[in-house]
Scaffold this motif. Structure first.
Motif, PDB file in Angstrom:
ATOM      1  N   UNK A   1       3.992  11.882  18.154  1.00  0.00           N
ATOM      2  CA  UNK A   1       2.916  11.021  18.616  1.00  0.00           C
ATOM      3  C   UNK A   1       3.377  10.054  19.697  1.00  0.00           C
ATOM      4  N   UNK A   2       4.665   9.975  19.953  1.00  0.00           N
ATOM      5  CA  UNK A   2       5.138   9.135  21.045  1.00  0.00           C
ATOM      6  C   UNK A   2       5.086   9.824  22.389  1.00  0.00           C
ATOM      7  N   UNK A   3       4.732  11.114  22.437  1.00  0.00           N
ATOM      8  CA  UNK A   3       4.746  11.889  23.672  1.00  0.00           C
ATOM      9  C   UNK A   3       3.380  12.488  23.977  1.00  0.00           C
ATOM     10  N   UNK A   4       2.328  11.797  23.567  1.00  0.00           N
ATOM     11  CA  UNK A   4       0.969  12.244  23.870  1.00  0.00           C
ATOM     12  C   UNK A   4       0.432  11.476  25.070  1.00  0.00           C
ATOM     13  N   UNK A   5      -0.678  11.970  25.626  1.00  0.00           N
ATOM     14  CA  UNK A   5      -1.286  11.281  26.766  1.00  0.00           C
ATOM     15  C   UNK A   5      -1.703   9.868  26.391  1.00  0.00           C
ATOM     16  N   UNK A   6      -2.207   9.693  25.148  1.00  0.00           N
ATOM     17  CA  UNK A   6      -2.593   8.354  24.699  1.00  0.00           C
ATOM     18  C   UNK A   6      -1.380   7.439  24.581  1.00  0.00           C
ATOM     19  N   UNK A   7      -0.251   7.992  24.098  1.00  0.00           N
ATOM     20  CA  UNK A   7       0.958   7.175  23.971  1.00  0.00           C
ATOM     21  C   UNK A   7       1.486   6.751  25.334  1.00  0.00           C
ATOM     22  N   UNK A   8       1.499   7.659  26.282  1.00  0.00           N
ATOM     23  CA  UNK A   8       1.959   7.308  27.629  1.00  0.00           C
ATOM     24  C   UNK A   8       1.007   6.300  28.293  1.00  0.00           C
ATOM     25  N   UNK A   9      -0.263   6.390  27.978  1.00  0.00           N
ATOM     26  CA  UNK A   9      -1.209   5.422  28.520  1.00  0.00           C
ATOM     27  C   UNK A   9      -0.937   4.032  27.954  1.00  0.00           C
ATOM     28  N   UNK A  10      -0.604   3.963  26.664  1.00  0.00           N
ATOM     29  CA  UNK A  10      -0.240   2.677  26.066  1.00  0.00           C
ATOM     30  C   UNK A  10       1.048   2.132  26.688  1.00  0.00           C
ATOM     31  N   UNK A  11       2.022   2.999  26.952  1.00  0.00           N
ATOM     32  CA  UNK A  11       3.254   2.554  27.596  1.00  0.00           C
ATOM     33  C   UNK A  11       2.988   2.098  29.025  1.00  0.00           C
ATOM     34  N   UNK A  12       2.091   2.793  29.697  1.00  0.00           N
ATOM     35  CA  UNK A  12       1.743   2.404  31.069  1.00  0.00           C
ATOM     36  C   UNK A  12       1.209   0.978  31.122  1.00  0.00           C
ATOM     37  N   UNK A  13       0.464   0.571  30.086  1.00  0.00           N
ATOM     38  CA  UNK A  13      -0.098  -0.781  30.057  1.00  0.00           C
ATOM     39  C   UNK A  13       0.972  -1.855  29.942  1.00  0.00           C
ATOM     40  N   UNK A  14       2.186  -1.465  29.549  1.00  0.00           N
ATOM     41  CA  UNK A  14       3.286  -2.429  29.398  1.00  0.00           C
ATOM     42  C   UNK A  14       4.174  -2.484  30.645  1.00  0.00           C
ATOM     43  N   UNK A  15       3.826  -1.733  31.695  1.00  0.00           N
ATOM     44  CA  UNK A  15       4.633  -1.720  32.921  1.00  0.00           C
ATOM     45  C   UNK A  15       4.221  -2.842  33.863  1.00  0.00           C
TER      46      UNK A  15
END
Length: 414
Positions: free
Chosen positions: A88-102
């Protein structure tokens, strides 16, 4: 993310990082790294270690980063309590959440060996979707045959040096499956393929097991009890997708580590004991109402899961909604057991159904995780229908038997 041994941390410190947050599911990695790493990166005051699920950490953090680095997939987010390797750390939703922290010029980096072009294309397409259609940059990392995927505004900096690494973007920009929260099979399934051979094997196993168990029962218990035993089998089939779906939803809120597994299993065992005691002592619950409660719990959990981003529910209420199908199914099982005279045999059929349900879990590798509630609902409905028709057949037999007795008495008077 997943850098507990400290190699990536030490490299960041050597490059002058002001602060490094290290997130790893297992604190033992950090203990080993702290004790054995020659550069002692965890002793540096610029480093903070977090023993947490990566997605939960990023979702709850207010920090902004120049770089979010993904290392080992199995230490980024857990794949426990599931018959497949979820990520679940490598899904599109997970990457979108990580993108919000950039930060504005920040980027996400993922580096690991790509074992097939299908897997590389899948990761490429997933990152592209998470970044609103902007394709990632892919280069050869030069370490153990690894490939480096970079996404974000800072990704272009990889080509700014005097000797840029080989660009592999064209190799993986061919389109692929997108890893999502509904279909999170990152490395295990590069392509969506229905497990036909496994389904056939499970069907054969279920038929032979049911036949052996059926003929092992004493004849007086087998007589007229087929549908009743079938209800327990169906209830067991529905229990597994119901419990695993509930746990995965809890993992979204709490993280999917072993503490969540133990807590959820313990709560499930307590709910079963509580339901049995309540139904036996206080509430003579009918199977019809028990099945309706399971359906209500599934609908509530499904609704909260679909709207968890917009509802902004308190975590405790969301967890209660996730656990409601498990609690309701405990009462349904108790209502079935209350009306059965051969409880050990019924529980045996239920365990057989649970084994079959665990095998049917593999169907989510094709249909997605959202198919779990439907499977649980269909199995619960089948369990209720079996007990309903069994009771109906028993009543009709008693009526026919009473009619025959009346005719015998009438003929004797004549």
């Amino acid at each position: 993310l997943g850098g507990g041994l400290g190699n990536e941390v030490a490299a960041a410190l050597r490059r002058g990082a002001v602060h490094v947050d290290v997130v790893d599911l297992d604190p033992a990695y950090a203990e080993i790294g702290s004790a054995l790493h020659p550069e002692k990166p965890f002793d540096d005051e610029r480093v903070t270690f977090h023993a947490a699920d990566a997605r939960v950490f990023l979702r709850n953090s207010a920090q902004q980063y120049d770089l979010i680095l993904y290392t080992s997939p199995n230490r980024v987010t857990a794949s426990t309590w599931a018959p497949h390797a979820t990520a679940f750390g490598f899904t599109a939703e997970a990457f979108h959440e990580a993108r919000a922290r950039l930060r504005q010029k920040g980027m996400i980096a993922l580096s690991f060996p790509v074992l097939s072009n299908a897997l590389g294309a899948k990761l490429f397409t997933t990152l592209k979707q998470a970044f609103d259609g902007k394709p990632p940059t892919v280069v050869q990392s030069g370490y153990q045959g690894g490939v480096l995927f970079l996404a974000g505004e800072g990704a272009a900096l990889v080509h700014a040096g005097p000797t840029p690494p080989p660009d592999l973007s064209a190799r993986y920009a061919v389109g692929g499956e997108v890893s999502t929260d509904n279909w999170p099979f990152f490395a295990a399934l590069p392509l969506r393929v229905f497990p036909v051979s496994l389904t056939i094997l499970l069907g054969i196993l279920a038929v032979f097991s049911a036949g052996i168990l059926r003929y092992a029962l004493p004849s007086e218990r087998r007589s007229g009890m087929g549908l009743s035993f079938a209800s327990f089998f169906c209830a067991g089939v529905g229990a597994v997708p119901l419990l695993t779906g509930s746990f995965i939803e809890a993992g979204w809120w709490l993280g999917s580590g072993w503490p969540t597994v133990f807590a959820w299993l313990g709560a499930g065992a307590l709910s079963a004991a509580l339901a049995g005691w309540v139904v036996e002592r206080w509430w003579k619950l009918s199977p019809a109402l028990g099945a309706a409660l399971v359906a209500l719990g599934l609908v509530l959990s499904w609704w909260v899961q679909g709207a968890r981003e917009s509802l902004d529910l308190p975590r405790l209420l969301a967890l209660a909604a996730a656990f409601s199908p498990v609690l309701m199914s405990s009462f349904f099982f108790a209502s079935l057991l209350r009306e059965h005279t051969a409880a050990p045999v019924a529980l045996t059929w239920m365990l057989l159904g649970a084994c079959t349900g665990a095998g049917l879990e593999h169907s989510v590798m094709y249909f997605g995780l959202h198919s779990r509630p439907l499977l649980a609902f269909v199995a619960t409905a089948a369990a209720y229908l079996c007990i309903y028709f069994q009771k109906r057949g028993t009543r009709s037999q008693s009526h026919r038997g009473g009619g025959r007795m009346f005719l015998k008495k009438a003929s004797s008077h004549r």
